[in-house]
Scaffold this motif. Structure first.
Motif, PDB file in Angstrom:
ATOM      1  N   LEU A   1      56.850  92.028  54.731  1.00  0.00           N
ATOM      2  CA  LEU A   1      57.331  91.638  53.359  1.00  0.00           C
ATOM      3  C   LEU A   1      58.934  92.185  53.094  1.00  0.00           C
ATOM      4  O   LEU A   1      59.664  91.553  52.515  1.00  0.00           O
ATOM      5  CB  LEU A   1      56.547  92.181  52.128  1.00  0.00           C
ATOM      6  N   LYS A   2      59.161  93.409  53.893  1.00  0.00           N
ATOM      7  CA  LYS A   2      60.627  93.880  53.771  1.00  0.00           C
ATOM      8  C   LYS A   2      61.384  92.697  54.502  1.00  0.00           C
ATOM      9  O   LYS A   2      62.658  92.529  53.797  1.00  0.00           O
ATOM     10  CB  LYS A   2      60.692  95.055  54.548  1.00  0.00           C
ATOM     11  N   LYS A   3      61.066  92.013  55.251  1.00  0.00           N
ATOM     12  CA  LYS A   3      62.062  91.020  55.961  1.00  0.00           C
ATOM     13  C   LYS A   3      62.206  89.666  55.121  1.00  0.00           C
ATOM     14  O   LYS A   3      63.209  89.121  55.234  1.00  0.00           O
ATOM     15  CB  LYS A   3      61.071  90.534  57.228  1.00  0.00           C
ATOM     16  N   ILE A   4      61.397  89.524  54.178  1.00  0.00           N
ATOM     17  CA  ILE A   4      61.403  88.649  53.121  1.00  0.00           C
ATOM     18  C   ILE A   4      62.224  88.909  51.748  1.00  0.00           C
ATOM     19  O   ILE A   4      62.389  88.169  50.734  1.00  0.00           O
ATOM     20  CB  ILE A   4      60.509  87.673  52.961  1.00  0.00           C
ATOM     21  N   LYS A   5      62.740  90.222  51.802  1.00  0.00           N
ATOM     22  CA  LYS A   5      63.380  90.626  50.826  1.00  0.00           C
ATOM     23  C   LYS A   5      62.549  90.727  49.516  1.00  0.00           C
ATOM     24  O   LYS A   5      63.480  90.418  48.322  1.00  0.00           O
ATOM     25  CB  LYS A   5      64.789  90.141  50.783  1.00  0.00           C
ATOM     26  N   ILE A   6      61.523  91.327  49.366  1.00  0.00           N
ATOM     27  CA  ILE A   6      61.061  91.232  47.858  1.00  0.00           C
ATOM     28  C   ILE A   6      60.565  92.762  47.869  1.00  0.00           C
ATOM     29  O   ILE A   6      60.364  93.443  48.850  1.00  0.00           O
ATOM     30  CB  ILE A   6      59.578  90.571  48.057  1.00  0.00           C
ATOM     31  N   PRO A   7      60.593  93.281  46.519  1.00  0.00           N
ATOM     32  CA  PRO A   7      60.332  94.715  46.437  1.00  0.00           C
ATOM     33  C   PRO A   7      58.767  94.938  46.934  1.00  0.00           C
ATOM     34  O   PRO A   7      58.013  94.254  46.707  1.00  0.00           O
ATOM     35  CB  PRO A   7      60.377  94.722  44.918  1.00  0.00           C
ATOM     36  N   THR A   8      58.490  96.322  47.304  1.00  0.00           N
ATOM     37  CA  THR A   8      57.200  96.637  47.902  1.00  0.00           C
ATOM     38  C   THR A   8      56.827  98.012  47.418  1.00  0.00           C
ATOM     39  O   THR A   8      57.578  98.932  47.351  1.00  0.00           O
ATOM     40  CB  THR A   8      57.231  96.335  49.441  1.00  0.00           C
ATOM     41  N   ILE A   9      55.414  98.369  47.290  1.00  0.00           N
ATOM     42  CA  ILE A   9      55.167  99.637  47.100  1.00  0.00           C
ATOM     43  C   ILE A   9      53.788  99.888  48.167  1.00  0.00           C
ATOM     44  O   ILE A   9      52.825  99.055  48.059  1.00  0.00           O
ATOM     45  CB  ILE A   9      54.821  99.868  45.551  1.00  0.00           C
ATOM     46  N   ASP A  10      53.861 100.753  48.917  1.00  0.00           N
ATOM     47  CA  ASP A  10      52.646 101.119  49.481  1.00  0.00           C
ATOM     48  C   ASP A  10      51.846 101.999  49.315  1.00  0.00           C
ATOM     49  O   ASP A  10      50.665 102.276  50.036  1.00  0.00           O
ATOM     50  CB  ASP A  10      53.223 101.458  50.962  1.00  0.00           C
ATOM     51  N   ASN A  11      51.601 102.450  48.238  1.00  0.00           N
ATOM     52  CA  ASN A  11      50.801 103.721  47.592  1.00  0.00           C
ATOM     53  C   ASN A  11      50.459 103.217  46.141  1.00  0.00           C
ATOM     54  O   ASN A  11      50.183 104.136  45.400  1.00  0.00           O
ATOM     55  CB  ASN A  11      51.229 104.984  47.826  1.00  0.00           C
ATOM     56  N   VAL A  12      50.006 101.922  46.004  1.00  0.00           N
ATOM     57  CA  VAL A  12      49.663 101.699  44.514  1.00  0.00           C
ATOM     58  C   VAL A  12      48.439 102.316  43.925  1.00  0.00           C
ATOM     59  O   VAL A  12      48.181 102.138  42.981  1.00  0.00           O
ATOM     60  CB  VAL A  12      49.720  99.878  44.519  1.00  0.00           C
TER      61      VAL A  12
END
Length: 301
Positions: free
Chosen positions: A246-257
């Motif tokens: 998802l980082k490659k398509i440049k959207i915000p991410t959260i890995d510990n929701v």
């Protein structure tokens, strides 16, 4: 003369034997001394290791107690931190797995005042469709689906069309009825659905071939092309993360929701903070370090 020669030879032989015996006795003493020194050295090292281990155990115990106190503090203040921060915002949730639960995600959104008009979940059946099921779909809707990948693209397309047009087509209803997807929708007021943000919650407990690219990446690109604002999230304990993709398509991410810190990060990101947050190697920071006034694109009702 011969007697003297024998006597002299005997003397030298005795001397040689005496020297040999004496050398061996001294050699044994040296060997014993070396062994004792080695044992003493090992004992000293063991004592040092034990002292270091005890110090580390004490440090771990202290950190554990500190972490426990911090968790209690965070647990007590989170509700106040997020209270009504998303008042009036409409957030749709798409879960691309049924291996993990995201109930706590809905709870924190409710606490923040957000509305959740739509939740859609992909069920495992969609990833294990067989030939007979494909033939049934093809015959009913005059399609030409051949593979599981075709089915995933097909579902992605139907979901994005629903979110765009707010219409339950015969195909979309079929996917629900046959349990390829599960939905919670306001059936009595579909036309009134407003969507300000979409959360895509993923992760998997198994490494399905190219699932991330075929499902999550493809789905998010479709939503992005329709100008939906998308955030990608996952639990800290997922076995196969999709954050790097998802980082490659440049959207915000959260890995510990599924953690309180991750849930606070989510509120900031929904308000407009950009970046990648959490505790994994793919995260740029633990949490967005902004005040609510500094968050770009703050939601205004």
């Amino acid at each position: 003369m011969r007697y003297y020669i024998v006597s002299i030879a005997s003397i030298f032989l005795s001397l040689a034997i005496g020297i040999f015996i004496g050398f061996n006795m001294n050699g044994n003493d040296i060997y014993v001394t070396q062994q004792q020194e080695l044992i003493n050295s090992l004992e000293r090292r063991f004592d040092n290791f034990k002292a270091e281990n005890d110090a580390l155990e004490n440090k771990i115990q202290n950190l554990s107690h500190l972490n426990e106190k911090q968790n209690i503090l965070i647990e007590n203040i989170v509700e106040d931190v997020v209270y009504k921060k998303l008042q009036g915002m409409n957030v749709a949730i798409i879960e691309t797995t049924d291996n993990y639960f995201y109930v706590d995600l809905k709870d924190i959104l409710a606490s923040s005042g957000a509305n959740i008009p739509v939740t859609i979940q992909y069920l495992n059946k969609a990833f294990r469709i067989n030939g007979e099921e494909l033939r049934e779909i093809n015959e009913l809707f005059r399609l030409n689906l051949q593979t599981t990948e075709d089915m995933i693209y097909f579902i992605n397309n139907e979901i994005t069309n629903f979110l765009l047009k707010k219409e339950i087509t015969a195909v979309f209803q079929y996917l629900i009825t046959k349990e390829y997807i599960h939905c919670n929708l306001p059936y009595e007021n579909l036309e009134g659905i407003g969507i300000d943000r979409i959360i895509v919650a993923g992760g998997s407990n198994e490494n399905l071939n190219n699932k991330i690219e075929k499902l999550e990446v493809n789905l998010i690109k479709r939503l992005d092309n329709l100008n939906f604002k998308v955030i990608g999230v996952e639990r800290l304990d997922v076995e196969n993360s999709f954050i790097a993709n998802l980082k490659k398509i440049k959207i915000p991410t959260i890995d510990n929701v599924n953690t309180r810190i991750g849930q606070v990060s989510l509120i900031y990101v929904l308000l407009g903070a950009e970046g990648h947050y959490g505790e994994k190697a793919t995260a740029d920071s633990l949490i967005p370090f902004y005040s609510m006034q500094q968050v770009r694109g703050e939601f205004v009702e």
